[in-house]
Motif scaffolding. Sequence first.
Motif, mmCIF file in Angstrom:
data_model
loop_
_atom_site.group_PDB
_atom_site.id
_atom_site.type_symbol
_atom_site.label_atom_id
_atom_site.label_comp_id
_atom_site.label_asym_id
_atom_site.label_seq_id
_atom_site.Cartn_x
_atom_site.Cartn_y
_atom_site.Cartn_z
ATOM 1 N N THR A 467 0.884 -1.338 -0.176
ATOM 2 C CA THR A 467 -0.020 0.154 -0.068
ATOM 3 C C THR A 467 0.947 1.155 0.175
ATOM 4 O OG1 THR A 467 -0.268 0.282 2.516
ATOM 5 C CG2 THR A 467 -1.727 -1.289 1.281
ATOM 6 N N SER A 545 -4.032 2.131 -2.819
ATOM 7 C CA SER A 545 -4.312 2.212 -1.439
ATOM 8 C C SER A 545 -3.480 3.108 -0.505
ATOM 9 C CB SER A 545 -4.399 0.658 -0.588
ATOM 10 O OG SER A 545 -5.193 -0.144 -0.996
ATOM 11 N N ALA A 647 -0.514 -3.792 4.199
ATOM 12 C CA ALA A 647 -1.522 -4.283 4.805
ATOM 13 C C ALA A 647 -1.893 -5.895 4.606
ATOM 14 C CB ALA A 647 -2.987 -3.631 4.350
ATOM 15 N N ASP A 673 -8.797 -8.561 8.792
ATOM 16 C CA ASP A 673 -8.362 -7.502 8.111
ATOM 17 C C ASP A 673 -7.280 -6.983 9.141
ATOM 18 O OD1 ASP A 673 -8.075 -5.682 5.553
ATOM 19 O OD2 ASP A 673 -8.677 -4.480 7.300
ATOM 20 N N ALA A 675 -5.558 -3.062 8.700
ATOM 21 C CA ALA A 675 -5.322 -2.098 7.997
ATOM 22 C C ALA A 675 -4.293 -1.020 8.862
ATOM 23 C CB ALA A 675 -6.545 -1.454 7.489
ATOM 24 N N VAL A 684 -13.921 1.300 6.573
ATOM 25 C CA VAL A 684 -13.198 0.176 6.249
ATOM 26 C C VAL A 684 -14.167 -1.099 5.869
ATOM 27 C CG1 VAL A 684 -11.250 -1.241 6.884
ATOM 28 C CG2 VAL A 684 -11.246 1.087 7.497
ATOM 29 N N HIS A 735 -11.431 -6.939 12.495
ATOM 30 C CA HIS A 735 -10.503 -6.141 12.564
ATOM 31 C C HIS A 735 -9.210 -6.533 13.462
ATOM 32 C CE1 HIS A 735 -12.386 -3.431 9.795
ATOM 33 N NE2 HIS A 735 -13.566 -3.371 10.452
ATOM 34 N N ARG A 747 -2.375 2.094 7.433
ATOM 35 C CA ARG A 747 -2.090 1.377 6.401
ATOM 36 C C ARG A 747 -3.059 1.425 5.350
ATOM 37 N NH1 ARG A 747 1.881 -2.548 8.079
ATOM 38 N NH2 ARG A 747 1.837 -2.775 10.355
ATOM 39 N N ALA A 749 -6.365 0.022 2.755
ATOM 40 C CA ALA A 749 -7.562 -1.089 3.103
ATOM 41 C C ALA A 749 -8.001 -1.123 1.923
ATOM 42 C CB ALA A 749 -8.386 -0.298 4.092
#
Length: 751
Positions: A467, A545, A647, A673, A675, A684, A735, A747, A749
């Motif tokens: 990213t 990203s 990410a 995830d 991020a 997100v 998350h 980061r 996403a």
Amino acid sequence: MSTAAADRSPTATVGTSVRRVEDVRLTTGAARYLADVAPANSWHVAILRSPVAHARLRRLDLEAARRVPGVMAVVDGAELAACSAPFGHLLPIPGIQPLEFWSLAVGKVRFVGEPIVAVVATDRYLAEDALELIEMELDELPVVVDAVAALDPGAPRLFDEWSSNEFLQAAYATGDLDGAFASADGVLRERIRQHRVIGLPLEGHGACGSFDRSTGRLRLYASSQQPHNLRTVIASVTGLSEADIDVIAPDMGGGFGNKQHFMREEALVALLAMRLAHPVVWSQDRTESLTSSVHSREQIHDVEVAYRNDGRVLGLRVELFADLGSPTLYFTSAAPALVTTSLLAGSYDIGAYGYVLHAVATNKCPMGAYRGFGQPQAILTIERIMDLVAERLGMDPVDVRRVNFIPDSPRPFASPTGAQYDTGSFHEQFDDLLAALDYEAVRRRQAELRHEGRYLGIGLASMVEATAPNLHAIAGQFGGFEMALMTVHPDGHVSIHVGTKSQGQGHATVFAQIAAEVLTLPVDHVTVRDGDTTALPYGMGTWGSRSAVMGGGVVLKGARQLRDKMTAIAAHMLGAAVDDLDLHEGMFVAGEAVLPFAVVAQAAYLHTFLLPPGMDMGLSLMVSYDPGNTSSFPDERGHMNVAATYATAAAAVVVEVDPNTGQVFVERVVVVDDAGRLINPMIVDGQIQGAAAQAIGQVLLEELVYGTDGQLRTTTLADYAIPTSGTVPRVEIVHRETPSPLLGGFRGAGE
């Protein structure tokens, strides 16, 4: 579900699911898209496109079209080439083929849909009718639509000046590949294909240009993800100074990377506006979008994998064939394939790795960016490899992945591809996925249903994503920094002009959240604007990203600088030391003394005698941010570490397949995830839900299909199926937050 940190102060706005501030305008019809900003008296552009995949232009007769009342201009490629500079490519790689092309085809066409003639008329209907009067004679040439076949010495050649259809070849190897294969317990070979799809934003490409001869200024509205970069391109094509060009990207109906590229038609609109000194507008229709805009994804990977009996992958060789279509796309069709090579090891510790990339021209629409920019192809291949190794050894796919994950330290971890991973733990992330899925229970249910004659499948994947990339080395003027103009006004409200460009990602909300947290203001006291080159010297737009990392980073940096200046003003006004002041809930506090934020802002403009000696008036600054990821692309060893930060995600899908009809029912999608520090978890979540929808669309529904004659068979949405709410379940999201080492800890996403 979320594992977002819960120890932030109740006044903090970063990390909170704040309702998007732009949604009222967007959902009530108050948004202004390209069609809304075009002047009512604009003339309209229609484009005659090639009906065949490969031909020389023998003759064009434009006179009948020019005589139609209401037709203001009819131009072909030769006319435009005489008054403009060509496009090219920006890849400074030895051995790459030369490439120049113009807004309209000159001498030859290389794919169905390539623009040949532009008609400008008082309305679009008249312009389209005039196209029918153009007489065109073509000398058709043999066609090649397969990237592997296009490398054959006898294949039809798209560019006479090239030695072959291979636009670019790149190769790299690290580790002891021969030793890995010699010592392996087993070797498997597989051809893995990704078919051709399109990002298909709701609003296609388009542009509206107007030129003032008295001032020599050009204004171009364009549905573009990178308005500042587009201004640079328009300047190079038209010969105008960038100081005389304004590019404005209004509200956009999606982009998905398709609008990262700078289209021939956008430059065409600029040139026509200059020629006619009257507003002209071009808006892509759906067939134009499907046949002649930006296609994506199509690659073939011939894979060789050396593995041990415990599932450990020792070596990986990949020969990649990237079908570029006609590479007449600016800034180049080859870049996504180069990114693919940088991620082929995925989240796994593979000691020996090598690739050979063939980026090949064929008689199809140009290939370019689409959500992930070459990374999905890499992840699909490495995840398929893990499943194949598990199948070959009779192991659970979970166990094969666990034995191959990169270790939790050190960080950064040097991937065999050269990527420098600054990520969290892949092991822990995968454990979180299995827990959220309840993997063992789903496996038991799978076995029970099999006895009933029902076929349940479980798919697993571990993903890592580059990213906020720096592309200075691959494409000089498009790269690794971001800018913002930030102002605290006398009433204490804040305005921010950013260089990123939202296509629905909620930038007006997330950037306001960042600034509001630093300045301890309500989010609705911060206004964010984008897409206007008149408001900001430069910006790199939205792609890769990068917006949270780069745009968020520059807003955070600027907000801190504004806070520091205001703290110095408040300290001077209170006769206190700067270090004794706190800013809390819009108040500067020193002991018992309190100054409201707006009072300090007023002093900077309206009561400047209160400023510290020597301090400049006002509270406005131009700020830039560059995280400094300047490694080359690729470097002298073939490494490609272009990301500012990485990410990660782990995903599982549960599907049922009807063995009688082949119909697939997507039952569950679970995503864990990471991020980094989340700015707005709700936004997100929306990014992840959208990414899942596009993934399901690509796997189960979408495909651009060409015949051997180079004719696209899927030219309408009756032929090109897309996902709907009935085919995409709600994604179950967990998350994790591993802050990046960059400013803000953000980061990317959503890709």
